[in-house]
Enzyme design. Structure first.
Site, PDB file in Angstrom:
ATOM      1  N   ASP A  37       0.746  -1.255   0.000  1.00 53.40           N
ATOM      2  CA  ASP A  37       0.000   0.000   0.000  1.00 53.40           C
ATOM      3  C   ASP A  37       0.784   1.319   0.000  1.00 53.40           C
ATOM      4  OD1 ASP A  37      -1.667  -2.155   0.338  1.00 53.40           O
ATOM      5  OD2 ASP A  37      -3.058  -1.119   1.643  1.00 53.40           O
TER       6      ASP A  37
ATOM      7  N   GLU B 245      -2.665  -8.243  12.805  1.00 55.45           N
ATOM      8  CA  GLU B 245      -2.331  -7.940  11.413  1.00 55.45           C
ATOM      9  C   GLU B 245      -0.866  -7.515  11.288  1.00 55.45           C
ATOM     10  OE1 GLU B 245      -4.493  -4.605   9.869  1.00 55.45           O
ATOM     11  OE2 GLU B 245      -4.121  -5.157   7.782  1.00 55.45           O
TER      12      GLU B 245
END
Ligand SMILES: *[C@@H]1O[C@H](CO)[C@@H](O)[C@H](O)[C@H]1NC(C)=O
Ligand SMILES: *[C@@H]1O[C@H](CO)[C@@H](O)[C@H](O)[C@H]1NC(C)=O
Ligand SMILES: *[C@@H]1O[C@H](CO)[C@@H](O)[C@H](O)[C@H]1NC(C)=O
Length: 845
Positions: free
Chosen positions: A556, A791
């Site tokens: 990202d 995560e």
């Protein structure tokens, strides 16, 4: 090539009307019949050209949703009860806390909801879909083998649920299954009052008919029928529990599988639990099928409201089994479950060989939970992605397809993601190669005729309901790292020299798909120079982002060239291409087909001289992306206009910050040290003798850069964008935090370099041991502290961040296991299981 064709046809269209005008004029001047003929011919030609043009436009529009013309990996009915009864039923609804379905398109779904009756909230919070907002202390599978059974624990505020299920083969429709849902109080002061709701809901086909008890209060069983399942019965045996409990039910119609909770809320009313004390409680309101619904009820819910402890048994029995030895309940259930558990434990020990190592019981349990959550979160989805190409004005539906896949996070990302799935299957393939092959085959069958696979798979109503609209549409210009190559390398290793027909068949099916996939990348994701590659999908026009995101790369907001242009090329993508070309060359060789072009491309892409020319920054002494870049960018609030009247509010006071560029960008290497700079090392492309290797190892081990006590951080502290927000509202994501998939690749690479002869073996060996301990200790201690696998992890404190549970690739860290050696402290021995074997599979240079 396509675009020039496209242009040519546009000209045809423009010429059309002009031709007709010419024809008109000629008619008035000259009535000669031959010129009439010419005119007619011209019109005909124009019509033909126009027709051709429209046909071609149609072809272009359709292309994106046309499946690849090649034999599919999976046979048409490969998941049917007949072809694969073993994995027909499963906990294939990872988005729910507990749910069962079959691997068929429109399977009825079964599942659990519950609510705490002692809540002050109105309406009461009903638990159904995994949701971080529920703030459960922890939940997840403790044991799950992906085929026969699973045991899960869910810890809510004052009580705990254990959900177990087992399956038993028989009949023609995938056999029976039973579930046991046990609720126990965790609060000594307060006896809980909990409702357990178990439902069946139809997805548009079949029917259900509840059998109500004589007193009209309780659903004793539900008789159902569906085309795939035939007749079946779901029953709720009478409880032997002494706790006070009451029954209610709901029979209604839900407008979609994504609307079950709403339908339930509509059916709820309040009654007094106990007439004397008048404690209110929430009950389901019985039969409430709206009269205007033609096909009647499609959603039936059994409710028991009970003091704790309590066990709810649920039994699904297929109508195609005529003689059962016994029913799957009580003692029979318990003993069969115990048998599965012991087989699971045995297989776990064999696969991961923990017996010989000094692990504490708690660490072993943790490793089992990590594996079980990866395997137990595998879901089955059916539907069509929404996709768009430059030829589609509006998004269009991809073809309807099934996907059997792991998911990154049951609460936050309960659907398939292309680049996560490669990592997931490094672990799954170690546990059960058949499951992995099936998953990878499903993914590869999603390839369209262009060789593109949509990277996020949002299939079906339930999945769609959880994704904001702006993220639903998938564009065919956008890639994602082809990580499926990683588990394929592992799976294929044993097949390459195999004579087995089954293995050959798999290789033969996979080869054309991999070739087409590779060709898509090798033509659409290329950079400005030969053998350079570029991620598409960056926004070159935004001024909202400090560094325009590269979602397609998977990383990202990891900093790339500050000014996206066609001049840039990315080192990580080049490495993925090298890996893919190598695998295709190997498979070609094994099958005796010509793979020379792939071998040659692999040789070019792994050539260290070429790699260094393109990507090694002499100044920074690191592998880098190349592009139009400056470090001098900042997010600033727009200045108020100078001519503001006294007392007038500046109009842009609340405006978002925008990016301000304080120095002209220049073509050159991007100044960032982190995961992307490591790629030639991560994918083992750097030669073991290369002096660049020692430089990478030294920088990697430096705390100034990416080394921490918890693992490798994504971006070095010396990089200008380290830990910076990307816009006013976008906190750093891949700009400092530790990610387990990348640490996993790093450990794999270190293990390779420490075992391969070369001058830097000792250095690699030392870092390997340290990194391994850091990563595993941290994930383990965070799990013990918070109940979850996360995560990503904070690089300063090691704390879990982002969504949770995240038992996708973060589970790799836990289950990546390795021989101990004497240097590591036994108390903190890591439980890394998969990658050891995996290492040798990476292509050697
Ligand atoms: C219920 O109570 C009876 C009698 O007190 C006892 O024998 C039985 O074991 C209890 N059952 C359970 C499930 O606790
Ligand atoms: C249900 O499971 C719990 C623990 O998971 C066990 O103690 C209990 O005996 C089981 N009940 C039945 C009826 O199998
Ligand atoms: C990939 O693209 C390059 C550049 O166009 C070409 O030379 C090479 O042969 C291609 N590789 C394969 C395997 O098609």
């Amino acid at each position: 090539m396509t675009s020039t064709k496209h242009l040519r046809h546009r000209n045809v269209q423009r010429d059309g009307p002009r031709l007709e005008r010419k024809i008109d004029k000629s008619r008035t001047k000259n009535s000669d019949s031959s010129s009439k003929l010419v005119a007619i011919a011209s019109v005909l030609v124009t019509i033909l050209l126009l027709a051709g043009y429209f046909r071609y436009q149609m072809y272009l529009r359709e292309k994106i949703k046309t499946p690849l013309y090649a034999p599919t990996m999976l046979a048409k009915d490969s998941t049917s009860a007949k072809s694969d009864p073993e994995r027909y039923w499963g906990s294939y609804r990872p988005n729910t806390y507990f749910g069962m379905r079959t691997r068929t398109q429109r399977s009825p779904v079964f599942g659990l909801m519950w609510l705490n009756q002692f809540t002050q909230q109105m309406p009461p919070p009903i638990r159904h879909w995994c949701d971080q907002g529920d703030r459960l202390r922890r939940y997840g599978w403790l044991k799950h083998d992906g085929v026969n059974f699973g045991v899960q624990e869910i810890v809510d505020s004052d009580f705990m649920l254990t959900t177990s299920f087992i399956k038993r083969a028989g009949g023609d429709h995938g056999g029976d299954w039973s579930a046991n849902i046990t609720a126990t109080s965790t609060n000594k002061e307060r006896a809980g009052l909990v409702s357990l709701m178990f439902y069946v809901a139809l997805d548009g086909s079949g029917h259900v008919e509840p059998v109500i008890s004589k007193n009209g209060q309780r659903i004793n069983s539900i008789n159902g029928y569906s085309p795939e399942l035939g007749h079946y019965r779901l029953s709720f045996p009478k409880s032997t529990s002494n706790s006070t409990h009451k029954h209610n039910y709901l029979i209604t119609h839900a407008t979609g599988l994504d609307k079950l909770k709403e339908a339930m809320m509509n059916g709820i009313r309040v009654e007094a639990w106990d007439k004397s004390r008048r404690v209110p409680y929430f009950v389901l309101g019985g039969r409430q099928v709206p009269i205007d619904v033609e096909d009647g009820s499609n959603f039936v819910v059994f409710q028991v409201t009970t003091e704790l402890p309590y066990t709810l048994e649920v039994m699904y029995e297929s109508g195609s089994i005529y003689e059962r030895p016994n029913r799957l309940q009580g003692e029979v259930f318990s003993s069969l479950l115990a048998q599965h558990v012991s087989e699971f434990d045995k297989k776990f020990d064999e696969k991961f060989d923990l017996k010989s190592k000094a692990f504490s019981q708690s660490q072993v349990d943790f490793a089992k939970a990590a594996l079980s959550n990866m395997v137990g979160s595998v879901g089955y989805f059916y539907g069509a992605s929404l996709v768009q190409s430059v030829y589609n004005e509006e998004p269009v539906n991809y073809w309807k397809a099934a996907l059997y896949t792991g998911v990154p996070s049951r609460s936050f990302f309960p659907r398939g993601f292309l680049w996560d799935e490669g990592f997931h299957n490094l672990l799954i393939s170690k546990w059960d190669p058949e499951i992995s092959k099936d998953i990878l085959s499903h993914w590869l069958d999603l390839m369209n005729t262009e060789g593109w696979i949509p990277r996020e798979q949002i299939l079906g109503d339930e999945a769609r309901a959880r994704v904001p609209d702006e993220f639903v549409v998938q564009r065919n210009t956008n890639a994602n790292p082809p990580t499926l190559i990683l588990p394929l390398q592992r799976l294929i290793k044993s097949m390459l020299d195999s004579d087995k027909e089954k293995d050959k068949k798999f290789l033969k099916a996979v080869l054309p798909r991999l070739q087409t996939w590779f060709q898509w990348y090798n033509t659409t994701q290329i950079g400005p120079k030969r053998f350079t590659y570029q991620w598409r999908g960056r926004d070159g026009h935004t001024n909202k982002e400090l560094n325009p995101k590269t979602l397609t790369s998977g990383l990202d907001d990891y900093p790339r060239a500050s000014h996206p242009t066609n001049d840039e090329y990315h080192v990580d993508l080049r490495c993925w291409m090298a890996l893919s070309a190598g695998l295709i060359a190997d498979i070609s060789k094994s099958l005796g087909v010509d793979g020379a072009e792939y071998a040659a491309t692999h040789a070019v892409l792994t050539d260290n001289g070429l790699l260094d020319d393109l990507h090694w920054s002499e100044k920074k002494q690191q592998y880098s992306d190349y592009g139009l870049h400056t470090d001098k960018v900042r997010l600033e609030r727009p200045k108020p206009p100078a001519n503001l009247q006294p007392g007038q509010r500046p109009p842009n006071m609340n405006m978002d910050k925008v990016r301000v560029v304080h120095a002209d960008p220049e073509l050159g290497f991007v100044n960032a040290f982190g995961y992307v700079s490591l790629f030639p090392f991560l994918l083992k492309i750097v030669e073991p003798s290369s002096p660049k290797l020692t430089r990478i190892l030294t920088d990697m081990r430096s705390e100034k850069h990416i080394w921490t006590d918890f693992g490798l951080r994504s971006l070095g502290q010396t990089t200008p964008l380290y830990n910076r927000y990307n816009s006013e509202h976008d906190p750093p994501y891949w700009r400092g935090a530790l990610w387990i998939n990348m640490n996993y690749l790093a450990l794999g690479a270190l293990d390779f370099y420490r075992k391969t002869p070369g001058p830097y073996r000792a250095q690699a060996d030392e870092i390997y041991t340290e990194l391994r301990n850091n990563v595993v200790n941290n994930i383990y201690s965070q799990y013990m502290r918070t109940g979850y696998i996360w995560e990503n992890y904070n690089d300063k404190t090691g704390e879990g961040k982002g969504c949770h549970p995240f038992t996708g690739w973060s589970a790799l860290g836990l289950v990546t296991g390795v021989a101990t050696g004497t240097r590591s402290s036994p108390a903190h021995e890591l439980l890394i299981i998969g990658y050891f074997d995996n290492l040798c599979l990476f292509r050697q240079i």
